[in-house]
Design an enzyme around this catalytic site. Structure first.
Site, PDB file in Angstrom:
ATOM      1  N   HIS A   1       4.795  -7.357   0.197  1.00  0.00           N
ATOM      2  CA  HIS A   1       4.441  -8.643  -0.396  1.00  0.00           C
ATOM      3  C   HIS A   1       5.144  -8.829  -1.739  1.00  0.00           C
ATOM      4  O   HIS A   1       5.730  -7.894  -2.287  1.00  0.00           O
ATOM      5  CB  HIS A   1       2.920  -8.728  -0.555  1.00  0.00           C
ATOM      6  CG  HIS A   1       2.188  -8.792   0.758  1.00  0.00           C
ATOM      7  ND1 HIS A   1       1.406  -9.874   1.121  1.00  0.00           N
ATOM      8  CD2 HIS A   1       2.120  -7.918   1.801  1.00  0.00           C
ATOM      9  CE1 HIS A   1       0.888  -9.663   2.316  1.00  0.00           C
ATOM     10  NE2 HIS A   1       1.309  -8.486   2.750  1.00  0.00           N
TER      11      HIS A   1
ATOM     12  N   SER B   1       8.583   3.653   5.148  1.00  0.00           N
ATOM     13  CA  SER B   1       9.658   3.980   4.231  1.00  0.00           C
ATOM     14  C   SER B   1       9.249   3.795   2.777  1.00  0.00           C
ATOM     15  O   SER B   1       8.103   4.058   2.416  1.00  0.00           O
ATOM     16  CB  SER B   1      10.899   3.152   4.558  1.00  0.00           C
ATOM     17  OG  SER B   1      12.022   3.711   3.935  1.00  0.00           O
TER      18      SER B   1
ATOM     19  N   ASP C   1       0.873  -1.166   0.000  1.00  0.00           N
ATOM     20  CA  ASP C   1       0.000   0.000   0.000  1.00  0.00           C
ATOM     21  C   ASP C   1       0.911   1.217   0.000  1.00  0.00           C
ATOM     22  O   ASP C   1       1.880   1.274   0.771  1.00  0.00           O
ATOM     23  CB  ASP C   1      -0.852   0.042   1.270  1.00  0.00           C
ATOM     24  CG  ASP C   1      -2.032  -0.909   1.236  1.00  0.00           C
ATOM     25  OD1 ASP C   1      -2.250  -1.554   0.197  1.00  0.00           O
ATOM     26  OD2 ASP C   1      -2.717  -1.010   2.264  1.00  0.00           O
TER      27      ASP C   1
END
Length: 280
Positions: free
Chosen positions: A145, A248, A88
């Site tokens: 992911h 980050s 995200d």
């Protein structure tokens, strides 16, 4: 105030000391004090807790446990496309690698060789390839992911600075993503190699991978390699590969011809884990 002046304090502040202290505080289990801090953070950054596996802030024993919270099953459907977004976040930049030069922001480029820990041989595999820089804001889900199925070949810790990685700093600090501390993860995919670079930043207490655990700290001040050629570490598309403890940026590299980025990827915008990042 000009952007240059706004960033100047980052050159002067003790970034590593602040990061160490923030990491210690974020890992403390302080009961009601921890819960209050989490509730403040949720309100301050408008975190959507309805998609978290555990919605109640009191469930989390430490701030880090909250920050790396898992999502409910099905909260992020994974596209059937060959490549998907691994986090995200927001598309900071993406596009072709020009030779080995990667675009950071107007007036700033850095090289794949520098990003990958001064490894010209590895960088050569991505000459004229493609890159995507994905920025995770404080409100985002902070697990990372797999963008495609891949076999792990190499993990490399590269020491560096700890500048903020927000868009303002990216516009003002030359070579930011190849300057900050980072963890380089090299995979062999079904159609060729790809790299995911986890970039550290101010108060990013640590970065972790599912096959290794916490990579930093410690911060030994030198490049360290872990080779996995003889091990069968294979991760499917969409499964977790790592996480940031505090937020980050992820920089992805692929060889020429691997990605056909959808048109909307050319514009800075919010994007969610599992969305297609190939036009197939």
């Amino acid at each position: 105030m000009s952007e240059k002046l706004a960033v100047m304090p980052q050159y002067l502040m003790p970034k590593q000391l602040l990061t160490v202290l923030a990491g210690k505080l974020a890992s403390k289990e302080a009961g009601a004090t921890t819960t209050r801090a989490i509730r403040w953070f949720i309100n301050r950054y408008q975190v959507n807790m309805s998609e978290a596996l555990h919605e109640d802030p009191a469930h989390y024993r430490s701030f880090n446990e909250f920050f790396t919270r898992p999502l409910k099953d099905g909260a992020r459907p994974i596209s059937n496309n060959r490549w998907v977004c691994p986090v995200d976040g927001a598309i900071s930049q993406c596009g072709p690698i020009e030779g080995e030069h990667i675009f950071q922001a107007k007036g700033h480029h850095y090289t794949a060789t520098t990003l990958l820990g001064d490894d010209a041989k590895l960088a050569e595999q991505f000459r004229d390839g493609s890159f995507a820089t994905l920025y995770l804001s404080p409100r985002d889900y902070h697990r990372i992911h797999m963008p495609a199925k891949g076999k792990l070949k190499l993990m490399r810790y590269v020491p560096g600075a700890l500048f903020s990685v927000n868009p303002l700093t990216a516009r003002q600090v030359p070579g930011l993503f190849a300057r900050n501390e980072r963890v380089v993860c090299v995979f062999e995919g079904e159609t060729g190699p790809f790299v995911m670079v986890l970039v550290g930043a101010t108060i990013v207490g640590s970065m972790a991978t599912v096959w290794h655990g916490v990579v930093n700290p410690p911060r030994p001040g030198k490049i360290i390699d872990w080779h996995y050629d003889e091990q069968n570490v294979v991760l499917d598309k969409g499964v977790e590969m790592g996480r940031f403890l505090l937020g980050s940026t992820v920089v992805m590299l692929a060889p020429k011809g691997q990605w056909q980025l959808p048109d909307y990827w050319q514009n800075a915008r919010a994007i969610r884990l599992g969305e297609a990042m190939s036009a197939d």
